[in-house]
Enzyme design. Structure first.
Site, PDB file in Angstrom:
ATOM      1  N   HIS A 158     -22.324  19.153 -51.449  1.00 18.50           N
ATOM      2  CA  HIS A 158     -21.047  19.338 -52.134  1.00 18.50           C
ATOM      3  C   HIS A 158     -20.636  20.812 -52.006  1.00 18.50           C
ATOM      4  O   HIS A 158     -21.447  21.706 -52.227  1.00 18.50           O
ATOM      5  CB  HIS A 158     -21.211  18.937 -53.600  1.00 18.50           C
ATOM      6  N   ASN A 187     -13.601  24.060 -53.646  1.00 25.45           N
ATOM      7  CA  ASN A 187     -14.197  22.818 -54.139  1.00 25.45           C
ATOM      8  C   ASN A 187     -13.084  21.761 -54.258  1.00 25.45           C
ATOM      9  O   ASN A 187     -12.187  21.919 -55.083  1.00 25.45           O
ATOM     10  CB  ASN A 187     -14.852  23.089 -55.497  1.00 25.45           C
ATOM     11  N   CYS A 205     -17.024  14.913 -58.794  1.00 31.28           N
ATOM     12  CA  CYS A 205     -17.339  15.426 -57.444  1.00 31.28           C
ATOM     13  C   CYS A 205     -18.354  14.551 -56.707  1.00 31.28           C
ATOM     14  O   CYS A 205     -18.535  14.683 -55.500  1.00 31.28           O
ATOM     15  CB  CYS A 205     -17.871  16.848 -57.528  1.00 31.28           C
TER      16      CYS A 205
HETATM   17  C1  COA Z   1     -18.122  30.021 -61.926  1.00 30.90           C
HETATM   18  C2  COA Z   1     -19.167  30.842 -61.227  1.00 30.90           C
HETATM   19  C3  COA Z   1     -18.696  31.187 -59.840  1.00 30.90           C
HETATM   20  C4  COA Z   1     -19.356  32.136 -62.020  1.00 30.90           C
HETATM   21  O1  COA Z   1     -20.360  32.874 -61.402  1.00 30.90           O
HETATM   22  P1  COA Z   1     -21.500  33.551 -62.315  1.00 30.90           P
HETATM   23  O2  COA Z   1     -22.410  34.280 -61.435  1.00 30.90           O
HETATM   24  O3  COA Z   1     -22.108  32.472 -63.134  1.00 30.90           O
HETATM   25  O4  COA Z   1     -20.670  34.550 -63.139  1.00 30.90           O
HETATM   26  P2  COA Z   1     -20.603  34.689 -64.737  1.00 30.90           P
HETATM   27  O5  COA Z   1     -20.240  33.403 -65.390  1.00 30.90           O
HETATM   28  O6  COA Z   1     -21.861  35.359 -65.166  1.00 30.90           O
HETATM   29  O7  COA Z   1     -19.421  35.704 -64.901  1.00 30.90           O
HETATM   30  C5  COA Z   1     -19.654  37.051 -64.687  1.00 30.90           C
HETATM   31  C6  COA Z   1     -18.436  37.834 -65.068  1.00 30.90           C
HETATM   32  O8  COA Z   1     -17.389  37.575 -64.113  1.00 30.90           O
HETATM   33  C7  COA Z   1     -16.195  37.279 -64.804  1.00 30.90           C
HETATM   34  N1  COA Z   1     -15.377  36.406 -63.988  1.00 30.90           N
HETATM   35  C8  COA Z   1     -15.290  35.057 -64.017  1.00 30.90           C
HETATM   36  N2  COA Z   1     -14.407  34.651 -63.095  1.00 30.90           N
HETATM   37  C9  COA Z   1     -13.946  35.747 -62.475  1.00 30.90           C
HETATM   38  C10 COA Z   1     -13.017  35.967 -61.451  1.00 30.90           C
HETATM   39  N3  COA Z   1     -12.384  34.953 -60.854  1.00 30.90           N
HETATM   40  N4  COA Z   1     -12.799  37.221 -61.039  1.00 30.90           N
HETATM   41  C11 COA Z   1     -13.431  38.258 -61.625  1.00 30.90           C
HETATM   42  N5  COA Z   1     -14.297  38.125 -62.614  1.00 30.90           N
HETATM   43  C12 COA Z   1     -14.558  36.875 -63.045  1.00 30.90           C
HETATM   44  C13 COA Z   1     -16.636  36.624 -66.084  1.00 30.90           C
HETATM   45  O9  COA Z   1     -15.630  36.748 -67.058  1.00 30.90           O
HETATM   46  C14 COA Z   1     -17.863  37.446 -66.440  1.00 30.90           C
HETATM   47  O10 COA Z   1     -17.438  38.631 -67.036  1.00 30.90           O
HETATM   48  P3  COA Z   1     -18.227  39.230 -68.312  1.00 30.90           P
HETATM   49  O11 COA Z   1     -19.618  39.494 -67.822  1.00 30.90           O
HETATM   50  O12 COA Z   1     -17.444  40.446 -68.650  1.00 30.90           O
HETATM   51  O13 COA Z   1     -18.161  38.141 -69.340  1.00 30.90           O
HETATM   52  C15 COA Z   1     -20.514  30.099 -61.175  1.00 30.90           C
HETATM   53  O14 COA Z   1     -21.074  30.036 -62.455  1.00 30.90           O
HETATM   54  C16 COA Z   1     -20.398  28.719 -60.599  1.00 30.90           C
HETATM   55  O15 COA Z   1     -20.076  28.545 -59.448  1.00 30.90           O
HETATM   56  N6  COA Z   1     -20.722  27.684 -61.407  1.00 30.90           N
HETATM   57  C17 COA Z   1     -20.694  26.336 -60.953  1.00 30.90           C
HETATM   58  C18 COA Z   1     -19.272  25.909 -60.771  1.00 30.90           C
HETATM   59  C19 COA Z   1     -19.173  24.583 -60.088  1.00 30.90           C
HETATM   60  O16 COA Z   1     -19.763  24.389 -59.083  1.00 30.90           O
HETATM   61  N7  COA Z   1     -18.392  23.697 -60.659  1.00 30.90           N
HETATM   62  C20 COA Z   1     -18.088  22.458 -60.104  1.00 30.90           C
HETATM   63  C21 COA Z   1     -19.236  21.554 -60.142  1.00 30.90           C
HETATM   64  S1  COA Z   1     -18.819  20.099 -59.345  1.00 30.90           S
END
Ligand code: COA
Length: 345
Positions: A272, A302, A132
């Site tokens: 980003h 993204n 990215c």
């Molecule tokens: C992926 C992301 C959105 C998840 O958000 P978060 O606040 O960290 O959420 P969590 O990982 O704590 O997940 C919480 C719950 O939601 C669930 N969950 C994940 N994706 C889900 C979806 N699409 N819909 C519903 N629930 C979902 C998980 O399974 C978890 O459930 P659990 O508590 O029963 O295990 C976040 O971590 C993120 O944006 N990370 C960076 C990603 C990124 O930018 N990547 C590219 C970098 S270049």
């Protein structure tokens, strides 16, 4: 402002004695595929809700390329627009750099395929892989060639067909990504500062936070690698989130420090476009006002290397950025990699 009048910031390139030489963005362009995949569509594919995706990421929809539309096609459309706006012909282009993690194929490079499609047969061409962060890495590569007088006109493209490596059965990742391309023509343009500095960074010790395991020399494609879904991207969301905020704040602060600029002087911060909460956390830690932050991820998700390039195109074409404004681009990606750039528009 001309570089010879009283400076309103420090130009870090001055110490390299680049008198009379600048690297300006002469034109930008972007392209996203026609098909839109909404959060409501995703609700029918995996166990998710529009409410979850919107509140956790800020994304509402993303564009998905057609089956017969590849990264080089998206890149070509964005590039032709940037060239038109810059007023350059294919013959003028000295170098094509395509930043991508979803090349049409492992080789030849997507940059060579773009060269063929735009007819820039005088140009050297190669791909750059910094996930990215690729577009900012590409800007810095272009700047080095231009400032050293090796080349006058460089085409930098960030382009991705991420839908080809997203696991559409994995709700943790499939809701986040989209397809698209953004391009910039960089040129020596006397009388403008253009790109003032570009910070690049990497930490390979954290390469297991975000990766695609198979398809390379380590795990070539086999029936088993396909059946165990190793050809899809995998991500540790929470750790990636924390590292993204930290790295983007560090990179942006370093870019501002080099130019002796306070954040309040930046007209538009283009981060980003991975997650609205990451953008807000970065803005907050930099001491930026919400109105300084540019976000369009609700429309595109993204798009990896294309992300800030698509956002820059929108900021410019909608008048959010005007001649003379200072812009801060800041990125983060797999690798880990990160980067930031300050541009006088
Ligand atoms: C992926 C992301 C959105 C998840 O958000 P978060 O606040 O960290 O959420 P969590 O990982 O704590 O997940 C919480 C719950 O939601 C669930 N969950 C994940 N994706 C889900 C979806 N699409 N819909 C519903 N629930 C979902 C998980 O399974 C978890 O459930 P659990 O508590 O029963 O295990 C976040 O971590 C993120 O944006 N990370 C960076 C990603 C990124 O930018 N990547 C590219 C970098 S270049």
């Amino acid at each position: 402002m001309s570089p010879s009048s009283t400076p309103k910031f420090k130009n870090p390139r001055a110490k390299y004695n680049f008198q009379g030489r600048t690297c300006s963005i002469a034109g930008v362009g972007a392209y996203v595929p026609e098909r839109i995949l909404t959060n409501a569509d995703l609700e029918k594919m995996v166990n998710t809700t529009d409410e979850w995706i919107t509140s956790r990421t800020g994304i509402k929809e993303r564009h998905i390329a057609a089956k017969d539309e590849f990264t080089s096609d998206l890149a070509t459309k964005a590039a032709l627009l940037a060239m038109k706006r810059a007023g350059v012909t294919p013959e003028q282009i000295d170098l094509i750099v395509v930043a991508t993690i979803t090349p049409d194929m492992p080789f030849p490079s997507t940059a060579c395929l773009v060269q063929r499609k735009i007819g820039a047969f005088r140009a050297a061409a190669f791909d750059l892989e910094a996930a990215c962060s690729g577009f900012i890495y590409g800007l810095e590569v272009a700047q080095q060639f231009i400032m050293s007088r090796t080349y006058d006109t460089v085409l930098v493209i960030g382009a991705e067909k991420l839908s080809s490596i997203v696991d559409w059965e994995d709700r943790n990742t499939c809701v986040l990504f989209g397809d698209g391309a953004g391009a910039a023509v960089l040129q020596n343009r006397p009388g403008a500062h253009g790109l003032l500095t570009a910070v690049m960074g990497a930490d390979g010790r954290k390469s297991d936070l975000l990766f695609m395991a198979a398809g390379g020399s380590r795990s070539p494609a086999t029936a088993e690698s396909v059946s165990s879904r190793m050809h899809y991207l995998k991500m540790e969301g929470k750790e990636t989130f924390k590292n993204a905020v930290q790295a983007m704040v560090t990179a942006a602060s370093e870019a501002l420090r080099r130019c002796e600029l306070d954040i309040s002087r930046i007209k538009c911060i283009i981060p980003h476009q991975a997650n609205r909460r990451i953008i807000d956390a970065v803005g907050d830690r930099l001491g930026a006002k919400p109105e300084q932050l540019f976000a369009n991820l609700h429309k595109f998700g993204n798009t990896s290397a294309a992300s800030v390039a698509i956002a820059l195109d929108e900021a410019v074409t909608t008048g959010r950025v005007q001649a003379g404004d200072l812009i801060l681009l800041v990125v983060f990606g797999a690798g880990l990699t990160w980067g930031a750039a300050v541009i006088e528009w």
